[in-house]
Design a protein around this motif. Structure first.
Motif, PDB file in Angstrom:
ATOM      1  N   SER A  20      62.908 118.703  49.577  1.00 15.94           N
ATOM      2  CA  SER A  20      62.161 117.720  49.161  1.00 15.94           C
ATOM      3  C   SER A  20      61.476 117.784  47.939  1.00 15.94           C
ATOM      4  CB  SER A  20      61.140 117.207  49.883  1.00 15.94           C
ATOM      5  OG  SER A  20      59.946 118.195  49.930  1.00 15.94           O
ATOM      6  N   GLY A  21      61.626 118.646  47.013  1.00 22.11           N
ATOM      7  CA  GLY A  21      61.533 119.043  45.633  1.00 22.11           C
ATOM      8  C   GLY A  21      62.232 118.580  44.520  1.00 22.11           C
ATOM      9  N   ARG A  22      61.922 118.543  43.433  1.00 23.33           N
ATOM     10  CA  ARG A  22      62.378 118.110  42.317  1.00 23.33           C
ATOM     11  C   ARG A  22      63.959 118.643  42.304  1.00 23.33           C
ATOM     12  NH1 ARG A  22      63.083 119.298  36.478  1.00 23.33           N
ATOM     13  NH2 ARG A  22      62.089 121.322  36.973  1.00 23.33           N
ATOM     14  N   GLY A  23      64.923 117.980  42.252  1.00 23.45           N
ATOM     15  CA  GLY A  23      66.133 118.097  42.001  1.00 23.45           C
ATOM     16  C   GLY A  23      66.666 118.533  43.482  1.00 23.45           C
ATOM     17  N   GLY A  24      66.072 118.375  44.600  1.00 21.92           N
ATOM     18  CA  GLY A  24      66.395 118.803  45.866  1.00 21.92           C
ATOM     19  C   GLY A  24      66.041 120.187  46.244  1.00 21.92           C
ATOM     20  N   ARG A  25      64.997 120.658  45.535  1.00 21.70           N
ATOM     21  CA  ARG A  25      64.407 122.088  45.704  1.00 21.70           C
ATOM     22  C   ARG A  25      63.788 122.189  47.091  1.00 21.70           C
ATOM     23  NH1 ARG A  25      61.865 126.124  41.514  1.00 21.70           N
ATOM     24  NH2 ARG A  25      61.113 127.692  42.796  1.00 21.70           N
ATOM     25  N   ILE A  26      64.077 123.128  47.722  1.00 27.46           N
ATOM     26  CA  ILE A  26      63.400 123.562  49.198  1.00 27.46           C
ATOM     27  C   ILE A  26      62.213 124.009  48.724  1.00 27.46           C
ATOM     28  CG2 ILE A  26      63.898 124.575  51.238  1.00 27.46           C
ATOM     29  CD1 ILE A  26      66.728 124.529  50.845  1.00 27.46           C
ATOM     30  N   GLN A  27      61.068 123.597  49.593  1.00 25.91           N
ATOM     31  CA  GLN A  27      60.139 124.030  49.623  1.00 25.91           C
ATOM     32  C   GLN A  27      59.498 124.415  50.850  1.00 25.91           C
ATOM     33  OE1 GLN A  27      58.380 123.306  46.739  1.00 25.91           O
ATOM     34  NE2 GLN A  27      59.250 121.644  45.781  1.00 25.91           N
ATOM     35  N   ARG A  28      58.492 125.306  50.991  1.00 23.94           N
ATOM     36  CA  ARG A  28      57.975 125.993  52.045  1.00 23.94           C
ATOM     37  C   ARG A  28      57.698 125.007  53.170  1.00 23.94           C
ATOM     38  NH1 ARG A  28      55.308 131.005  52.585  1.00 23.94           N
ATOM     39  NH2 ARG A  28      54.431 131.409  54.558  1.00 23.94           N
ATOM     40  N   GLU A  29      57.204 123.658  52.841  1.00 24.43           N
ATOM     41  CA  GLU A  29      56.790 122.661  53.929  1.00 24.43           C
ATOM     42  C   GLU A  29      58.242 122.152  54.451  1.00 24.43           C
ATOM     43  OE1 GLU A  29      55.600 122.711  51.017  1.00 24.43           O
ATOM     44  OE2 GLU A  29      53.521 123.191  51.618  1.00 24.43           O
ATOM     45  N   ASP A  30      59.400 122.258  53.857  1.00 24.27           N
ATOM     46  CA  ASP A  30      60.429 121.568  54.215  1.00 24.27           C
ATOM     47  C   ASP A  30      61.135 122.714  55.280  1.00 24.27           C
ATOM     48  OD1 ASP A  30      60.539 119.703  52.470  1.00 24.27           O
ATOM     49  OD2 ASP A  30      61.495 121.069  50.861  1.00 24.27           O
ATOM     50  N   VAL A  31      60.954 123.831  55.145  1.00 22.72           N
ATOM     51  CA  VAL A  31      61.221 124.943  56.257  1.00 22.72           C
ATOM     52  C   VAL A  31      60.614 124.845  57.533  1.00 22.72           C
ATOM     53  CG1 VAL A  31      61.708 127.550  56.713  1.00 22.72           C
ATOM     54  CG2 VAL A  31      62.133 126.516  54.423  1.00 22.72           C
ATOM     55  N   THR A  32      59.338 124.885  57.244  1.00 24.95           N
ATOM     56  CA  THR A  32      58.366 124.511  58.540  1.00 24.95           C
ATOM     57  C   THR A  32      58.669 123.443  59.262  1.00 24.95           C
ATOM     58  OG1 THR A  32      56.528 123.786  57.097  1.00 24.95           O
ATOM     59  CG2 THR A  32      56.534 126.246  57.506  1.00 24.95           C
ATOM     60  N   GLY A  33      58.784 122.183  58.365  1.00 23.03           N
ATOM     61  CA  GLY A  33      59.034 120.825  59.044  1.00 23.03           C
ATOM     62  C   GLY A  33      60.447 121.081  59.723  1.00 23.03           C
ATOM     63  N   TYR A  34      61.425 121.817  59.293  1.00 18.36           N
ATOM     64  CA  TYR A  34      62.612 121.934  59.931  1.00 18.36           C
ATOM     65  C   TYR A  34      62.526 122.536  61.171  1.00 18.36           C
ATOM     66  CZ  TYR A  34      67.499 123.404  61.050  1.00 18.36           C
ATOM     67  OH  TYR A  34      68.730 123.662  61.507  1.00 18.36           O
ATOM     68  N   VAL A  35      61.726 123.627  61.327  1.00 21.75           N
ATOM     69  CA  VAL A  35      61.460 124.248  62.435  1.00 21.75           C
ATOM     70  C   VAL A  35      60.564 123.528  63.556  1.00 21.75           C
ATOM     71  CG1 VAL A  35      60.101 126.155  63.538  1.00 21.75           C
ATOM     72  CG2 VAL A  35      61.518 126.614  61.420  1.00 21.75           C
ATOM     73  N   LYS A  36      59.595 122.616  63.314  1.00 19.84           N
ATOM     74  CA  LYS A  36      58.916 121.809  64.103  1.00 19.84           C
ATOM     75  C   LYS A  36      59.861 120.714  64.498  1.00 19.84           C
ATOM     76  CE  LYS A  36      54.399 122.341  61.570  1.00 19.84           C
ATOM     77  NZ  LYS A  36      53.437 121.743  60.712  1.00 19.84           N
ATOM     78  N   PRO A  55      72.115 126.700  48.635  1.00 20.43           N
ATOM     79  CA  PRO A  55      70.908 126.194  48.685  1.00 20.43           C
ATOM     80  C   PRO A  55      69.959 126.208  47.468  1.00 20.43           C
ATOM     81  CG  PRO A  55      70.875 127.738  50.135  1.00 20.43           C
ATOM     82  CD  PRO A  55      72.275 127.619  49.544  1.00 20.43           C
ATOM     83  N   TYR A  56      69.250 125.329  47.089  1.00 16.31           N
ATOM     84  CA  TYR A  56      68.469 125.349  45.788  1.00 16.31           C
ATOM     85  C   TYR A  56      67.030 125.910  46.308  1.00 16.31           C
ATOM     86  CZ  TYR A  56      66.034 124.159  41.447  1.00 16.31           C
ATOM     87  OH  TYR A  56      65.195 124.215  40.332  1.00 16.31           O
ATOM     88  N   ALA A  57      66.788 126.870  46.226  1.00 15.93           N
ATOM     89  CA  ALA A  57      65.387 127.485  46.901  1.00 15.93           C
ATOM     90  C   ALA A  57      65.112 128.641  46.184  1.00 15.93           C
ATOM     91  CB  ALA A  57      65.439 127.557  48.530  1.00 15.93           C
ATOM     92  N   SER A  58      63.757 129.054  46.248  1.00 15.27           N
ATOM     93  CA  SER A  58      63.337 130.224  45.419  1.00 15.27           C
ATOM     94  C   SER A  58      63.610 131.471  46.247  1.00 15.27           C
ATOM     95  CB  SER A  58      61.934 130.114  45.097  1.00 15.27           C
ATOM     96  OG  SER A  58      61.026 130.083  46.236  1.00 15.27           O
ATOM     97  N   PRO A  59      63.557 132.775  45.764  1.00 13.44           N
ATOM     98  CA  PRO A  59      63.708 134.071  46.574  1.00 13.44           C
ATOM     99  C   PRO A  59      62.598 134.102  47.717  1.00 13.44           C
ATOM    100  CG  PRO A  59      63.941 134.519  44.538  1.00 13.44           C
ATOM    101  CD  PRO A  59      63.501 133.016  44.446  1.00 13.44           C
ATOM    102  N   ALA A  60      61.363 133.737  47.356  1.00 15.27           N
ATOM    103  CA  ALA A  60      60.384 133.742  48.433  1.00 15.27           C
ATOM    104  C   ALA A  60      60.500 132.660  49.626  1.00 15.27           C
ATOM    105  CB  ALA A  60      58.881 133.407  47.745  1.00 15.27           C
ATOM    106  N   ILE A  61      61.083 131.552  49.290  1.00 18.63           N
ATOM    107  CA  ILE A  61      61.304 130.581  50.298  1.00 18.63           C
ATOM    108  C   ILE A  61      62.387 131.011  51.190  1.00 18.63           C
ATOM    109  CG2 ILE A  61      62.028 128.064  50.519  1.00 18.63           C
ATOM    110  CD1 ILE A  61      59.234 128.579  49.767  1.00 18.63           C
ATOM    111  N   ARG A  62      63.601 131.461  50.576  1.00 17.25           N
ATOM    112  CA  ARG A  62      64.460 132.180  51.382  1.00 17.25           C
ATOM    113  C   ARG A  62      64.114 133.305  52.317  1.00 17.25           C
ATOM    114  NH1 ARG A  62      69.613 131.362  48.937  1.00 17.25           N
ATOM    115  NH2 ARG A  62      69.448 129.957  46.945  1.00 17.25           N
TER     116      ARG A  62
END
Length: 438
Positions: free
Chosen positions: A160-176, A137-144
């Motif tokens: 949803s970020g550039r090039g499919g980068r996973i953002q914090r909002e993507d993680v919280t949206g997945y949980v919701k 998955p394409y995500a920063s260490p903080a998001i992981r």
């Protein structure tokens, strides 16, 4: 003008405060950035006229990112390298020129490209697969790390970020989405909340009952909401209530204020000192559980988080080494850090490292409440409004100024008896300020 050291990377721009043609002063705010923990404004390092703005709202910036081109006051760019006379030309030794390597599509080795293919001259589109090959998955260490805290298998999250980068909002949206559908997030332990078999969130058309207005939550509210929901679901909260007699303390505080008219000395500085004394007496409160929940990390420092109410939501800046500072020092620092919080100028370093938090509603009202523990801390103190009450002194009822205290704690680490002793000791410290000198 570039982004200075802001303590974190990939911080989104939420507001642009200048426009092309503006004459700006040194230290005037250019843009507003909002990280996971704080909102901050980036100041201009020199005065001048804005010629071109290189960012837009939503861009993610890091240290060194270009913000704008500015013609410095006086006509010369600030900190520009001096234009010296042209150096004497020196003939460089001839080196055999080699063609630059040509990027080839994934899965095609250099030299094996089909005949007739010509290397493109235009810059190829960004492909996250080049940076994170395979199925990673394409995500920063903080998001992981954030995904791990919520018990989410980040491989199941769509970026949803550039090039499919996973953002914090993507993680919280997945949980919701997972909670709303009653499913447990893939890879999540039961403790993460997915195994509670919750009913889906009710969908209501409120407009059919009357006039409504939709107002989006601020970024701080969204982040705080996710953290509070996690903390409330994963930490077994218990709240211990206690009253402290602060009659003498308040008289001393007012006298101290009269002697230092240029300094605002609030009851909170006394509460900070009392909390530090209690943490030293009961070190289990100055601790954190590790990520496995099997080890307790006891801290030898005393950094206290102070909840500050701002127009955009609640933030908790941290005052460090409170055990080494006097009341007046704490009063000065508390005033400075509260102002920075309201002005959106807190940096990430000023929002981290807390050992214990205090949430004071004394200036508003209330008699008691249940503050939510600020993970990874194990306890938090809530303070309500002091009130004069009749208290029996052994001979008669006398008017005393009583301060309600609400101590919430993680029951996995602290049992009820220890919490009662901590709260009682804290009330003793506030009841006799001479104890703070011991």
């Amino acid at each position: 003008m570039k982004v200075p050291d802001i303590g974190s990377s990939d911080v989104p721009v939420i507001e642009i405060l200048v426009k092309v043609g503006d004459t700006i002063a040194k230290d005037q705010s250019l843009i507003t950035l909002e990280s996971d923990k704080a909102t901050m404004e980036v100041p201009a390092p020199f005065a001048g006229v804005v010629k071109e703005i290189k960012v837009k709202v939503g861009d993610e910036l890091s240290e060194g990112s270009l913000i704008a081109l500015v013609e410095a006051a006086g006509g010369a760019p600030a900190a520009a390298p001096a234009q010296a006379a042209a150096p004497t030309r020196v003939e460089a030794p001839k080196v055999e020129e080699k063609p630059a390597p040509i990027a080839t599509p994934r899965g095609v080795l250099p030299g094996n490209a089909p005949e007739g293919d010509v290397a493109p001259t235009a810059r190829p589109p960004f492909d996250a697969g080049i940076v994170m090959p395979g199925d990673a998955p394409y995500a920063s260490p903080a998001i992981r790390a954030f995904a791990r805290e919520l018990g989410v298998d980040i491989r199941q999250v769509k970026g949803s970020g550039r090039g499919g980068r996973i953002q914090r909002e993507d993680v919280t949206g997945y949980v919701k989405h997972a909670l709303a559908s009653g499913a447990r997030p893939a890879g999540a332990p039961v403790a993460a909340g997915g195994g509670l078999n919750l009913l889906p969130w009710p969908k209501v058309d409120f407009a059919k009952f009357g006039a409504i207005e939709e107002k989006p939550l601020s970024r701080i509210q969204k982040i705080s909401g996710a953290n509070l929901a996690r903390n409330w679901a994963m930490i077994p909260h218990v709240t211990q209530h206690e009253d402290a007699d602060i009659t003498e303390l308040e008289a001393f505080r007012k006298k101290l204020g009269e002697e230092n008219k240029d300094l605002k000395i609030t009851p909170l500085v006394f509460q900070i000192k009392a909390v530090v004394a209690a943490l030293k007496k009961f070190p289990q409160f100055n601790a954190s559980l590790d990520e496995t929940g099997e080890k307790l990390i006891l801290k030898k420092y005393f950094h206290i988080g102070i909840a500050v109410d701002t127009p955009d939501g609640l933030v908790v800046p941290v005052i460090r080494d409170c055990d080494k500072k006097g009341l007046l020092d704490l009063a000065i620092e508390l005033g400075e850090i509260s102002k920075k919080a309201r002005d959106k100028k807190l940096g990430p370093n000023e929002m981290s490292g807390g050992c214990f938090s205090i949430s004071s509603l004394g200036g508003i009202g209330g008699t008691a409440f249940t503050p939510i523990v600020n993970a990874p801390e194990v306890a938090i103190l809530g303070v309500s409004k002091a009130a004069t009450k009749p208290v029996w002194n052994g001979k008669e009822f006398a008017p005393r100024l009583m301060l309600p205290l609400s101590l919430s704690y993680d029951h996995r680490v602290i049992d009820g008896a220890l919490a009662a002793r901590f709260a009682s000791y804290l009330a003793q410290q506030l009841g006799d300020i001479r104890r703070l000198l011991l």
